[in-house]
Design a protein around this motif. Structure first.
Motif, PDB file in Angstrom:
ATOM      1  N   ARG A 170       0.835  -1.208   0.000  1.00  0.00           N
ATOM      2  CA  ARG A 170       0.000   0.000   0.000  1.00  0.00           C
ATOM      3  C   ARG A 170       0.867   1.254   0.000  1.00  0.00           C
ATOM      4  O   ARG A 170       0.564   2.238  -0.677  1.00  0.00           O
ATOM      5  CB  ARG A 170      -0.925  -0.024   1.198  1.00  0.00           C
ATOM      6  N   MET A 171       1.960   1.210   0.752  1.00  0.00           N
ATOM      7  CA  MET A 171       2.874   2.360   0.782  1.00  0.00           C
ATOM      8  C   MET A 171       3.551   2.556  -0.569  1.00  0.00           C
ATOM      9  O   MET A 171       3.678   3.679  -1.067  1.00  0.00           O
ATOM     10  CB  MET A 171       3.928   2.156   1.876  1.00  0.00           C
ATOM     11  N   LEU A 172       3.979   1.448  -1.182  1.00  0.00           N
ATOM     12  CA  LEU A 172       4.623   1.532  -2.492  1.00  0.00           C
ATOM     13  C   LEU A 172       3.656   2.077  -3.528  1.00  0.00           C
ATOM     14  O   LEU A 172       4.031   2.911  -4.368  1.00  0.00           O
ATOM     15  CB  LEU A 172       5.128   0.148  -2.915  1.00  0.00           C
ATOM     16  N   SER A 173       2.409   1.645  -3.469  1.00  0.00           N
ATOM     17  CA  SER A 173       1.400   2.139  -4.403  1.00  0.00           C
ATOM     18  C   SER A 173       1.189   3.636  -4.241  1.00  0.00           C
ATOM     19  O   SER A 173       1.070   4.372  -5.230  1.00  0.00           O
ATOM     20  CB  SER A 173       0.081   1.388  -4.172  1.00  0.00           C
ATOM     21  N   LEU A 174       1.172   4.113  -3.006  1.00  0.00           N
ATOM     22  CA  LEU A 174       1.022   5.553  -2.771  1.00  0.00           C
ATOM     23  C   LEU A 174       2.191   6.326  -3.370  1.00  0.00           C
ATOM     24  O   LEU A 174       2.010   7.353  -4.032  1.00  0.00           O
ATOM     25  CB  LEU A 174       0.919   5.836  -1.274  1.00  0.00           C
ATOM     26  N   LEU A 175       3.422   5.839  -3.131  1.00  0.00           N
ATOM     27  CA  LEU A 175       4.605   6.541  -3.629  1.00  0.00           C
ATOM     28  C   LEU A 175       4.628   6.606  -5.153  1.00  0.00           C
ATOM     29  O   LEU A 175       5.061   7.607  -5.736  1.00  0.00           O
ATOM     30  CB  LEU A 175       5.876   5.854  -3.124  1.00  0.00           C
ATOM     31  N   LEU A 176       4.161   5.541  -5.807  1.00  0.00           N
ATOM     32  CA  LEU A 176       4.232   5.473  -7.263  1.00  0.00           C
ATOM     33  C   LEU A 176       3.028   6.107  -7.954  1.00  0.00           C
ATOM     34  O   LEU A 176       3.152   6.598  -9.077  1.00  0.00           O
ATOM     35  CB  LEU A 176       4.356   4.019  -7.715  1.00  0.00           C
ATOM     36  N   CYS A 177       1.880   6.102  -7.298  1.00  0.00           N
ATOM     37  CA  CYS A 177       0.638   6.467  -7.994  1.00  0.00           C
ATOM     38  C   CYS A 177      -0.027   7.739  -7.480  1.00  0.00           C
ATOM     39  O   CYS A 177      -0.887   8.294  -8.166  1.00  0.00           O
ATOM     40  CB  CYS A 177      -0.363   5.314  -7.911  1.00  0.00           C
ATOM     41  N   LYS A 178       0.325   8.205  -6.297  1.00  0.00           N
ATOM     42  CA  LYS A 178      -0.294   9.413  -5.740  1.00  0.00           C
ATOM     43  C   LYS A 178       0.490  10.643  -6.192  1.00  0.00           C
ATOM     44  O   LYS A 178       1.711  10.690  -6.055  1.00  0.00           O
ATOM     45  CB  LYS A 178      -0.276   9.341  -4.213  1.00  0.00           C
ATOM     46  N   PRO A 179      -0.175  11.658  -6.751  1.00  0.00           N
ATOM     47  CA  PRO A 179       0.541  12.869  -7.185  1.00  0.00           C
ATOM     48  C   PRO A 179       1.272  13.545  -6.029  1.00  0.00           C
ATOM     49  O   PRO A 179       0.759  13.621  -4.918  1.00  0.00           O
ATOM     50  CB  PRO A 179      -0.587  13.766  -7.719  1.00  0.00           C
ATOM     51  N   ARG A 180       2.482  13.996  -6.311  1.00  0.00           N
ATOM     52  CA  ARG A 180       3.308  14.677  -5.306  1.00  0.00           C
ATOM     53  C   ARG A 180       3.557  16.113  -5.741  1.00  0.00           C
ATOM     54  O   ARG A 180       3.732  16.403  -6.927  1.00  0.00           O
ATOM     55  CB  ARG A 180       4.650  13.954  -5.161  1.00  0.00           C
TER      56      ARG A 180
END
Length: 386
Positions: free
Chosen positions: A203-213
Motif C-alpha cells: 500500500r505504501m509503495l502504491s502511494l509513492l508510485l501512484c499518488k501525485p506529489r
C-alpha cells in the motif's frame, strides 16, 4: 580512416570542461535544449524537461540535425569488421548522443540497412557490455517502466528497484511511467501492485508510485514543517522505535507522499533538532529489528533521497561494488538512468563520501569493453579509457 576517427568528424559536443555542467543561464544551452525538445514526442518531453540545470555527463549534439545517418554508418562498420567487433566505435556513438538521439539512430539504421540495430549488436557482443548497450538504447521512460515491472513481479520479494524509482523520479516522470506501464502490460500500475505486492508495504509503495506529489519550488511552510516533525515524533512507542510509523498509512501519506522532497527533508531535519543529542531518525530506523525489512528499506530510502539524492546513488554504487559479489545490474541501472540527469554530481559525492574516485573503483570492479563503456559514460571528456 578508422571508425573511431570517422565518428570524431561528425561529433558536435556539448560537454563542458567542468565534467558536464551546463548552466541553465547559458543561451546556447537553453536554445539547444528548447529546440531539441520541440522535436521530441510528448512522452520524451515530459520525461526530460524536469531538470533546468542538468548535471549529467551525457548530452549529445545540441542541434536536432545531428546526422543520425552518419552515426548509423559508423555503427554498421563497427559491427562488420569481421572477427573482432569495434566496440570502441559503439561506445563513442553511445556516449556522444543522448537517449532521444539514440532513438533516431535506431530508426536511421533500420531505414538504411533494413536491419535491427539491437539485434545486430546482440549477434556481435555479449555479457555486461551488451546489457548496458541495450539499456542505453532503450527510451528512458520505457527502461524505467520495464525495471519497475520486473521489480514488483519479483517472486523473491526484492522490491528495492521499485522503491528506488518511486523515490527518485519526479511526479511527471512517474505519470509517464504509469501511462507506459498500462500501454505495455495492459493493466494499471496501481492494480498490479495491489495484486503482486502484499501488505502495508504494498500500500505504501502504491502511494509513492501512484499518488501525485507536489513538485519542489514552492516556499516551505514552516508551521507545517513543525507540525509534521512533531507528528513524526509522536508515532514512536515507549521504546522510542518507529514501528508505529511503519503501520500508519495516514501519517506515512501525510509526511512522505503528498509533499515535495524539500518539505520532507525539512521535516526530518526539524525532527532531529527536536530530539537533540538523542539518536536521529535514520539511526532509529537502521537499528530497528522488528520492522519489516522492506518497509525499513523504503523509509531509509525516503530519508536518504530527501536529504541528498546524489549521495544516495553514490552509496548504491559503492554497495554494488563492495559486496561478496559485484552487483552489475545495479551499476548499469544507476549509471544509465542518471547519465543525463546528475551523474556529474554523483561522481563528486562519491569522492567526497569515500575519499576515492568512482572511476578507480569501477576500473577495479569491471573489465574489458564493459569497463570502458561505464567509464566513458561517467566521464566522456576523458576519451577512450585504456
Amino acid at each position: 580512416m578508422s571508425s573511431d576517427d570517422e565518428f570524431k568528424t561528425i561529433h558536435i559536443g556539448r560537454i563542458g570542461s567542468n565534467g558536464g555542467k551546463l548552466s541553465s543561464s547559458s543561451s546556447i544551452e537553453s536554445n539547444g535544449a528548447s529546440s531539441r525538445r520541440r522535436n521530441m514526442p510528448m512522452m520524451y518531453q515530459m520525461y526530460e524537461s524536469q531538470y533546468e540545470d542538468l548535471r549529467g555527463t551525457v548530452y549529445g549534439p545540441e542541434s536536432p540535425d545531428f546526422f543520425p545517418a552518419q552515426a548509423s554508418e559508423c555503427l554498421r562498420k563497427a559491427l562488420s569488421t569481421g572477427i573482432e567487433t569495434n566496440d570502441r566505435a559503439i561506445i563513442n556513438v553511445l556516449v556522444h548522443h543522448n537517449n532521444f538521439q539514440r532513438q533516431k539512430i535506431l530508426s536511421a539504421y533500420e531505414d538504411m540497412y533494413e536491419k535491427n540495430l539491437i539485434a545486430d549488436i546482440e549477434e556481435e557482443t555479449g555479457g555486461f557490455f551488451l546489457e548496458m548497450v541495450v539499456a542505453l538504447f532503450k527510451p528512458a521512460h520505457v527502461l524505467d517502466t520495464l525495471q519497475l515491472y520486473k521489480s514488483i513481479s519479483n517472486r523473491y520479494g526484492d522490491h528495492s528497484v521499485a522503491v528506488e524509482i518511486a523515490c527518485t523520479r519526479s511526479a511527471r516522470q512517474l505519470k509517464v511511467i504509469r501511462e507506459q506501464y498500462q500501454q505495455d502490460f495492459k493493466k494499471t500500475l496501481e492494480k498490479d501492485i495491489n495484486v503482486k505486492v502484499e501488505g502495508i508495504f504494498g500500500r505504501m509503495l502504491s502511494l509513492l508510485l501512484c499518488k501525485p506529489r507536489e513538485e519542489d519550488g514552492k516556499r516551505l511552510d514552516d508551521d507545517l514543517v513543525n507540525r509534521h516533525a512533531n507528528l513524526l515524533l509522536s508515532v514512536r512507542n515507549i521504546q522510542q522505535t518507529v514501528d508505529d510509523l511503519s503501520r500508519n498509512i495516514v501519517i506515512f501519506e501525510q509526511i512522505f507522499v503528498i509533499k515535495c522532497w524539500r518539505h520532507i527533508a525539512a521535516v526530518l531535519n526539524r525532527a532531529d533538532e527536536i530530539r537533540g543529542d538523542r539518536r536521529d531518525i535514520e539511526t532509529i530506523l537502521r537499528k530497528n529489528k522488528t520492522m519489516h525489512s522492506e518497509t525499513r528499506l523504503m523509509l531509509l530510502t525516503l530519508v536518504h533521497v530527501a536529504r541528498n539524492s546524489q549521495l544516495y546513488f553514490a552509496e548504491k554504487l559503492r554497495n554494488a561494488m563492495c559486496g561478496d559479489k559485484s552487483d552489475h545490474p545495479t551499476i548499469i541501472r544507476v549509471i544509465v538512468t542518471r547519465s543525463e540527469i546528475d551523474m556529474a554530481d554523483i561522481v563528486e559525492e562519491y569522492k567526497r563520501r569515500y575519499q576515492r574516485s568512482l572511476e578507480f573503483d569501477i576500473s577495479q570492479t569491471c573489465s574489458g569493453d564493459y569497463c570502458r563503456l561505464v567509464l566513458s559514460v561517467i566521464n566522456p571528456t576523458s576519451g577512450m579509457h585504456d
